[in-house]
Design an enzyme around this catalytic site. Structure first.
Site, PDB file in Angstrom:
ATOM      1  N   LYS A  43       0.915  -1.126   0.068  1.00  0.00           N
ATOM      2  CA  LYS A  43       0.041  -0.005  -0.111  1.00  0.00           C
ATOM      3  C   LYS A  43       0.815   1.123  -0.017  1.00  0.00           C
ATOM      4  O   LYS A  43       0.480   2.445  -0.381  1.00  0.00           O
ATOM      5  CB  LYS A  43      -0.963   0.041   1.261  1.00  0.00           C
ATOM      6  CG  LYS A  43      -1.872  -1.097   1.582  1.00  0.00           C
ATOM      7  CD  LYS A  43      -2.431  -1.148   2.613  1.00  0.00           C
ATOM      8  CE  LYS A  43      -2.815  -2.228   3.403  1.00  0.00           C
ATOM      9  NZ  LYS A  43      -3.022  -2.675   4.707  1.00  0.00           N
ATOM     10  N   GLY A  44       2.250   1.112   0.336  1.00  0.00           N
ATOM     11  CA  GLY A  44       3.053   2.179   0.633  1.00  0.00           C
ATOM     12  C   GLY A  44       3.005   3.188  -0.416  1.00  0.00           C
ATOM     13  O   GLY A  44       3.370   4.430  -0.399  1.00  0.00           O
ATOM     14  N   GLU A  99       7.546   2.638  -6.100  1.00  0.00           N
ATOM     15  CA  GLU A  99       7.950   1.815  -4.835  1.00  0.00           C
ATOM     16  C   GLU A  99       7.967   3.016  -4.078  1.00  0.00           C
ATOM     17  O   GLU A  99       8.538   4.065  -4.299  1.00  0.00           O
ATOM     18  CB  GLU A  99       8.858   1.044  -4.763  1.00  0.00           C
ATOM     19  CG  GLU A  99       9.019   0.321  -3.453  1.00  0.00           C
ATOM     20  CD  GLU A  99       7.981  -0.401  -3.050  1.00  0.00           C
ATOM     21  OE1 GLU A  99       6.843   0.185  -2.705  1.00  0.00           O
ATOM     22  OE2 GLU A  99       8.400  -1.706  -2.732  1.00  0.00           O
ATOM     23  N   ASP A 100       7.656   2.823  -2.551  1.00  0.00           N
ATOM     24  CA  ASP A 100       7.628   3.836  -1.763  1.00  0.00           C
ATOM     25  C   ASP A 100       9.169   4.139  -1.284  1.00  0.00           C
ATOM     26  O   ASP A 100       9.732   5.132  -1.082  1.00  0.00           O
ATOM     27  CB  ASP A 100       6.760   3.653  -0.473  1.00  0.00           C
ATOM     28  CG  ASP A 100       7.129   2.250   0.205  1.00  0.00           C
ATOM     29  OD1 ASP A 100       7.795   1.549  -0.284  1.00  0.00           O
ATOM     30  OD2 ASP A 100       6.110   1.824   1.291  1.00  0.00           O
ATOM     31  N   ASP A 103      14.844  -0.507   0.431  1.00  0.00           N
ATOM     32  CA  ASP A 103      15.599  -0.701   1.761  1.00  0.00           C
ATOM     33  C   ASP A 103      16.483  -1.705   1.526  1.00  0.00           C
ATOM     34  O   ASP A 103      17.840  -1.422   0.714  1.00  0.00           O
ATOM     35  CB  ASP A 103      14.548  -1.220   2.906  1.00  0.00           C
ATOM     36  CG  ASP A 103      15.124  -1.062   4.212  1.00  0.00           C
ATOM     37  OD1 ASP A 103      16.175  -0.391   4.516  1.00  0.00           O
ATOM     38  OD2 ASP A 103      14.436  -1.953   5.047  1.00  0.00           O
ATOM     39  N   LYS A 131      17.371   4.168   0.772  1.00  0.00           N
ATOM     40  CA  LYS A 131      18.168   3.834   2.001  1.00  0.00           C
ATOM     41  C   LYS A 131      19.540   3.170   1.625  1.00  0.00           C
ATOM     42  O   LYS A 131      19.193   1.752   1.720  1.00  0.00           O
ATOM     43  CB  LYS A 131      17.420   3.041   3.172  1.00  0.00           C
ATOM     44  CG  LYS A 131      16.821   3.869   4.134  1.00  0.00           C
ATOM     45  CD  LYS A 131      16.423   3.076   5.066  1.00  0.00           C
ATOM     46  CE  LYS A 131      14.874   3.123   5.591  1.00  0.00           C
ATOM     47  NZ  LYS A 131      14.461   2.182   6.808  1.00  0.00           N
ATOM     48  N   PHE A 152      14.181   4.616  10.378  1.00  0.00           N
ATOM     49  CA  PHE A 152      12.642   4.159   9.904  1.00  0.00           C
ATOM     50  C   PHE A 152      11.716   5.504   9.910  1.00  0.00           C
ATOM     51  O   PHE A 152      11.629   6.057  10.711  1.00  0.00           O
ATOM     52  CB  PHE A 152      12.270   3.314  11.231  1.00  0.00           C
ATOM     53  CG  PHE A 152      11.143   2.409  10.809  1.00  0.00           C
ATOM     54  CD1 PHE A 152      11.416   1.356   9.845  1.00  0.00           C
ATOM     55  CD2 PHE A 152       9.658   2.764  10.734  1.00  0.00           C
ATOM     56  CE1 PHE A 152      10.432   0.546   9.129  1.00  0.00           C
ATOM     57  CE2 PHE A 152       8.691   2.166  10.449  1.00  0.00           C
ATOM     58  CZ  PHE A 152       8.989   0.828   9.477  1.00  0.00           C
ATOM     59  N   VAL A 153      11.185   5.444   8.544  1.00  0.00           N
ATOM     60  CA  VAL A 153      10.420   6.586   8.269  1.00  0.00           C
ATOM     61  C   VAL A 153       8.935   6.188   7.886  1.00  0.00           C
ATOM     62  O   VAL A 153       8.687   5.195   7.712  1.00  0.00           O
ATOM     63  CB  VAL A 153      10.775   7.497   7.130  1.00  0.00           C
ATOM     64  CG1 VAL A 153      12.485   8.028   7.425  1.00  0.00           C
ATOM     65  CG2 VAL A 153      11.048   6.312   5.899  1.00  0.00           C
ATOM     66  N   ASP A 159       4.171   3.167   6.585  1.00  0.00           N
ATOM     67  CA  ASP A 159       3.569   2.790   7.727  1.00  0.00           C
ATOM     68  C   ASP A 159       4.598   2.255   8.781  1.00  0.00           C
ATOM     69  O   ASP A 159       5.661   1.921   8.318  1.00  0.00           O
ATOM     70  CB  ASP A 159       2.417   2.040   7.438  1.00  0.00           C
ATOM     71  CG  ASP A 159       2.819   0.540   7.269  1.00  0.00           C
ATOM     72  OD1 ASP A 159       3.966   0.389   6.337  1.00  0.00           O
ATOM     73  OD2 ASP A 159       2.419  -0.402   7.980  1.00  0.00           O
ATOM     74  N   ARG A 165       0.359   6.336   7.692  1.00  0.00           N
ATOM     75  CA  ARG A 165       0.380   6.451   6.253  1.00  0.00           C
ATOM     76  C   ARG A 165      -0.415   7.933   5.766  1.00  0.00           C
ATOM     77  O   ARG A 165       0.266   8.459   4.769  1.00  0.00           O
ATOM     78  CB  ARG A 165      -0.500   5.476   5.625  1.00  0.00           C
ATOM     79  CG  ARG A 165       0.035   4.017   5.693  1.00  0.00           C
ATOM     80  CD  ARG A 165      -0.821   2.987   4.834  1.00  0.00           C
ATOM     81  NE  ARG A 165      -0.603   1.893   5.023  1.00  0.00           N
ATOM     82  CZ  ARG A 165       0.629   0.922   4.533  1.00  0.00           C
ATOM     83  NH1 ARG A 165       1.484   1.383   3.849  1.00  0.00           N
ATOM     84  NH2 ARG A 165       0.546  -0.313   4.862  1.00  0.00           N
TER      85      ARG A 165
HETATM   86  P1  IMP Z   1      13.160  -4.254   0.881  1.00  0.00           P
HETATM   87  O1  IMP Z   1      12.620  -5.412   0.415  1.00  0.00           O
HETATM   88  O2  IMP Z   1      13.874  -4.328   2.086  1.00  0.00           O
HETATM   89  O3  IMP Z   1      13.697  -3.315   0.156  1.00  0.00           O
HETATM   90  O4  IMP Z   1      11.761  -3.314   1.842  1.00  0.00           O
HETATM   91  C1  IMP Z   1      10.984  -2.491   1.097  1.00  0.00           C
HETATM   92  C2  IMP Z   1       9.629  -2.229   1.731  1.00  0.00           C
HETATM   93  O5  IMP Z   1       9.892  -2.340   3.221  1.00  0.00           O
HETATM   94  C3  IMP Z   1       9.076  -1.116   1.608  1.00  0.00           C
HETATM   95  O6  IMP Z   1       8.300  -1.269   0.458  1.00  0.00           O
HETATM   96  C4  IMP Z   1       8.393  -0.653   2.818  1.00  0.00           C
HETATM   97  O7  IMP Z   1       7.181  -1.472   2.666  1.00  0.00           O
HETATM   98  C5  IMP Z   1       9.372  -1.276   4.099  1.00  0.00           C
HETATM   99  N1  IMP Z   1       9.941  -0.617   4.708  1.00  0.00           N
HETATM  100  C6  IMP Z   1      11.330  -0.523   4.655  1.00  0.00           C
HETATM  101  N2  IMP Z   1      11.958   0.532   5.114  1.00  0.00           N
HETATM  102  C7  IMP Z   1      10.841   1.240   5.636  1.00  0.00           C
HETATM  103  C8  IMP Z   1      10.973   2.680   6.526  1.00  0.00           C
HETATM  104  O8  IMP Z   1      11.802   3.252   6.865  1.00  0.00           O
HETATM  105  N3  IMP Z   1       9.623   2.770   6.615  1.00  0.00           N
HETATM  106  C9  IMP Z   1       8.591   2.219   6.433  1.00  0.00           C
HETATM  107  N4  IMP Z   1       8.496   0.929   5.604  1.00  0.00           N
HETATM  108  C10 IMP Z   1       9.601   0.668   5.286  1.00  0.00           C
HETATM  109 MG    MG Z   2       5.903  -1.476   0.444  1.00  0.00          MG
END
Ligand code: IMP
Ligand code: MG
Length: 178
Positions: A43-44, A99-100, A103, A131, A152-153, A159, A165
C-alpha cells in the site's frame, strides 16, 4: 513503562511535491508519450503514485500490485509473496515500477523478476526514498526522490504497523518499542 513513539519531520510535504514535479518532467522527457504504465506497489506507494501520475505531463496508465514479506520486523527474510496481481497485460509496454522505499532491495528484486516474465518492452524503477546503506541485493533505481540515512520513516504512504500512512510529511519514527 514504554514511551509512545514520536514523529520528527525529515522531508516536509512541499519539498516532496517539488521533487515529484521534477521526476514527472524527467519521466515525460524519457518516454514516448503514452507508452508508460506505472505499477504501484500497495500500500505504501499509493500516495506517491497518485502525485507522480499527475506530475507527468503526458498520458499514463497505472495499475497496482501487492506483495507481502515474511519473517521480518524491520529486517527482510528474503521471502516475498505476491498477494495482489495486476489487471492488465504488460506485453510490449514500458513498465515503471513505483515503490515507496528501497531498503534491502529484496522486494524490488523479486518484483522486477516477476514483471520481466510478462514480456514488457522495458522495466525501470521509481522510488520515493532510497536507503542505500541497507542494501542486500543490487537494484538499479532510475528515479529516486530522496536518498535518506538508515532511519525508520513513516508518512506520505509509509507505515509502521499500518499507522501514520496519512501524515503529509515524511517523518522519522523515534522512541517507543519499534
Ligand atoms: P526491502 O525489500 O527491504 O527493500 O523493503 C522494502 C519495503 O519495506 C518497502 O516497500 C516498505 O514497505 C518497507 N520499509 C522499508 N523501510 C521502511 C521504512 O523506513 N519505513 C516504512 N517502511 C519501510
Ligand atoms: Mg512497500
Amino acid at each position: 513503562m514504554a514511551s509512545e513513539p514520536t514523529t520528527r519531520i525529515l522531508i516536509p510535504y512541499d519539498k516532496v511535491q517539488e521533487r515529484i514535479r521534477e521526476l514527472g518532467q524527467q519521466i515525460a522527457h524519457d518516454y514516448p508519450p503514452g507508452s508508460v504504465v506505472l505499477i504501484g506497489i500497495l500500500k505504501g506507494a499509493c500516495i506517491f503514485l497518485a502525485d507522480l501520475a499527475r506530475a507527468i505531463p503526458a498520458p499514463v496508465k497505472f495499475d497496482f500490485m501487492a506483495v507481502s514479506s515474511y519473517g521480518r520486523g524491520k529486517t527482510s527474510s528474503g521471502e516475498v509473496k505476491l498477494t495482489k496481481d495486476l489487471d492488465m497485460s504488460l506485453e510490449g509496454v514500458d513498465v515503471l515500477i513505483v515503490e515507496d522505499i528501497v531498503d534491502t532491495g529484496v522486494t524490488l528484486t523479486y518484483l522486477a523478476h516477476v514483471l520481466q516474465q510478462r514480456r514488457p518492452r522495458s522495466i525501470q524503477i521509481a522510488a520515493l526514498l532510497d536507503k542505500p546503506s541497507r542494501r542486500m541485493r543490487p537494484v538499479q533505481v532510475k528515479y529516486v526522490g530522496f536518498t535518506i540515512p538508515d532511519e525508520f520513516v513513516v508518512g506520505y504512504g509509509l507505515d509502521h504497523a499500518e499507522n501514520y500512512r496519512n501524515l503529509r510529511d515524511i517523518c522519522v519514527l523515534e522512541g517507543g518499542e519499534l
